[in-house]
Design an enzyme around this catalytic site. Structure first.
Site, PDB file in Angstrom:
ATOM      1  N   SER A  27       3.896  -2.163  10.236  1.00 17.72           N
ATOM      2  CA  SER A  27       5.350  -2.240  10.436  1.00 17.72           C
ATOM      3  C   SER A  27       5.957  -3.584  10.029  1.00 17.72           C
ATOM      4  O   SER A  27       6.955  -4.012  10.604  1.00 17.72           O
ATOM      5  CB  SER A  27       5.725  -1.895  11.888  1.00 17.72           C
ATOM      6  OG  SER A  27       5.381  -0.541  12.164  1.00 17.72           O
ATOM      7  N   GLU A  54      -6.523   4.760   8.100  1.00 17.02           N
ATOM      8  CA  GLU A  54      -6.247   6.181   7.834  1.00 17.02           C
ATOM      9  C   GLU A  54      -7.470   6.849   7.208  1.00 17.02           C
ATOM     10  O   GLU A  54      -7.750   8.026   7.475  1.00 17.02           O
ATOM     11  CB  GLU A  54      -5.007   6.307   6.934  1.00 17.02           C
ATOM     12  CG  GLU A  54      -3.741   5.963   7.730  1.00 17.02           C
ATOM     13  CD  GLU A  54      -2.593   5.412   6.921  1.00 17.02           C
ATOM     14  OE1 GLU A  54      -2.639   5.462   5.677  1.00 17.02           O
ATOM     15  OE2 GLU A  54      -1.633   4.914   7.538  1.00 17.02           O
ATOM     16  N   LYS A  85       0.053   4.274  -0.223  1.00 16.50           N
ATOM     17  CA  LYS A  85      -0.570   5.454   0.402  1.00 16.50           C
ATOM     18  C   LYS A  85      -0.330   6.692  -0.489  1.00 16.50           C
ATOM     19  O   LYS A  85      -0.388   6.563  -1.711  1.00 16.50           O
ATOM     20  CB  LYS A  85      -0.035   5.621   1.832  1.00 16.50           C
ATOM     21  CG  LYS A  85      -0.160   4.322   2.639  1.00 16.50           C
ATOM     22  CD  LYS A  85       0.138   4.469   4.101  1.00 16.50           C
ATOM     23  CE  LYS A  85      -0.027   3.125   4.795  1.00 16.50           C
ATOM     24  NZ  LYS A  85       0.149   3.196   6.237  1.00 16.50           N
ATOM     25  N   GLU A 126      -4.999  -4.706  10.738  1.00 14.01           N
ATOM     26  CA  GLU A 126      -3.927  -3.730  10.928  1.00 14.01           C
ATOM     27  C   GLU A 126      -4.153  -2.968  12.234  1.00 14.01           C
ATOM     28  O   GLU A 126      -4.951  -2.009  12.271  1.00 14.01           O
ATOM     29  CB  GLU A 126      -3.914  -2.724   9.774  1.00 14.01           C
ATOM     30  CG  GLU A 126      -3.689  -3.350   8.413  1.00 14.01           C
ATOM     31  CD  GLU A 126      -3.155  -2.334   7.407  1.00 14.01           C
ATOM     32  OE1 GLU A 126      -2.044  -2.526   6.920  1.00 14.01           O
ATOM     33  OE2 GLU A 126      -3.843  -1.328   7.146  1.00 14.01           O
ATOM     34  N   HIS A 138      -9.310   1.442   5.022  1.00 17.85           N
ATOM     35  CA  HIS A 138      -8.043   1.557   5.756  1.00 17.85           C
ATOM     36  C   HIS A 138      -8.235   2.470   6.968  1.00 17.85           C
ATOM     37  O   HIS A 138      -9.009   3.433   6.897  1.00 17.85           O
ATOM     38  CB  HIS A 138      -6.954   2.122   4.827  1.00 17.85           C
ATOM     39  CG  HIS A 138      -5.590   2.002   5.418  1.00 17.85           C
ATOM     40  ND1 HIS A 138      -5.128   2.865   6.375  1.00 17.85           N
ATOM     41  CD2 HIS A 138      -4.599   1.097   5.209  1.00 17.85           C
ATOM     42  CE1 HIS A 138      -3.903   2.492   6.734  1.00 17.85           C
ATOM     43  NE2 HIS A 138      -3.553   1.428   6.040  1.00 17.85           N
ATOM     44  N   GLY A 182       3.183   2.241  10.750  1.00 20.19           N
ATOM     45  CA  GLY A 182       4.184   3.297  10.595  1.00 20.19           C
ATOM     46  C   GLY A 182       4.958   3.637  11.855  1.00 20.19           C
ATOM     47  O   GLY A 182       5.629   4.666  11.922  1.00 20.19           O
ATOM     48  N   ASN A 222       0.870  -1.178   0.000  1.00 17.41           N
ATOM     49  CA  ASN A 222       0.000   0.000   0.000  1.00 17.41           C
ATOM     50  C   ASN A 222       0.909   1.231   0.000  1.00 17.41           C
ATOM     51  O   ASN A 222       1.525   1.544   1.016  1.00 17.41           O
ATOM     52  CB  ASN A 222      -0.885  -0.034   1.257  1.00 17.41           C
ATOM     53  CG  ASN A 222      -1.705   1.226   1.419  1.00 17.41           C
ATOM     54  OD1 ASN A 222      -1.772   2.066   0.500  1.00 17.41           O
ATOM     55  ND2 ASN A 222      -2.331   1.387   2.571  1.00 17.41           N
TER      56      ASN A 222
END
Ligand code: 13P
Length: 248
Positions: free
Chosen positions: A208, A95, A12, A163, A93, A169, A10
């Protein structure tokens, strides 16, 4: 029988045309490790060129709208991303759940739109650190799964990605035993939601993942692959993850 591993990058909001060469290199590594399914989801601006450069390789999108068309400024329909060359899309996702306030019912509608367009979907679920600390992680994730689970779901087109938000991250990765517990809970929920076909629905881990920890994470029971952010941006970093999956 174990599911084929599925390793998805991904990107992003990263990647301009000069990064297209990395997708070509990643596709070549994928071809050499054909026992693993591999895909890259670049920003939508790169989908058409990436798909044109590597015709046999899976390029995906990172989102789509649930409507087929209409007055939704700035949005893209499933048919649009398909026409650009995407074969699948990441949906829901964390985010987007945080930044665009996406809710489960919307993600479910997006997944149904993706399926109608003949594409694959990866629905993302995951708890925040506060939710984990409060002992609610499994309930939160299973609730998200139930709320965003599309009608007519089938392993042929649907994948789930777990996730944990706090692992994205950050360089922090859950203990293997926590990943195992969560993936088993997701599998259990899939059995409840789909019945017999549940074992074939792949459940990816994301957060990660890198070349150093991929082998351990991908060996956890019910971990059928990885959804990778930062370490998917170059062939140098993503290649070892694909190879780790191939070696299991
Ligand atoms: P990182 O691999 O950068 O932690 O991102 C994971 C992710 O959010 C993939 O969708």
């Amino acid at each position: 029988m174990a599911n084929r591993k599925y390793i998805v990058g991904n990107w992003k909001m990263n990647g301009l045309r000069e990064q297209l060469s990395d997708i070509v290199e990643i596709a070549a590594i994928a071809e050499q490790n054909s026992q693993v399914d591999v895909a890259i989801c670049p920003p939508v601006t790169l989908i058409a060129q990436a798909a044109g450069n590597v015709p046999g390789f899976t390029i995906g999108a990172q989102d789509c709208h649930f409507a087929a068309k209409g007055a939704h400024t700035g949005c893209l329909s499933a048919a649009m991303i398909r026409e650009a060359g995407a074969k699948m899309s990441i949906l829901g996702h964390s985010e987007r759940r945080a930044d665009q306030h996406e809710v489960d019912s919307e993600i479910k509608a997006k997944a149904e739109a993706i399926h109608t367009a003949g594409l694959g979907a990866i629905i993302c679920v995951g708890e925040t650190e506060e939710e984990r600390d409060a002992g609610k992680a499994v309930d939160v994730v299973c609730g998200q799964l139930e709320g965003s689970f599309p009608d007519n779901a089938a392993a042929t087109w649907l994948t789930i990605a777990y996730e944990p938000v706090w692992a994205i991250g950050t360089g922090r990765v859950p203990e293997a035993s926590d990943v195992e517990e969560m993936h088993a809970a997701i599998r259990g929920k899939l059995v409840e939601l789909t019945g017999e076909g549940a074992d074939a629905v792949r459940i990816l881990y994301g957060g990660s993942m890198n070349g150093g920890n991929a082998a351990e994470l991908l060996s956890v029971p019910n971990v059928d692959g990885g959804l990778v952010g930062g370490a998917s941006l170059t062939a140098e970093k993503f290649g070892p993850i694909i190879k780790a999956a191939a070696a299991i």
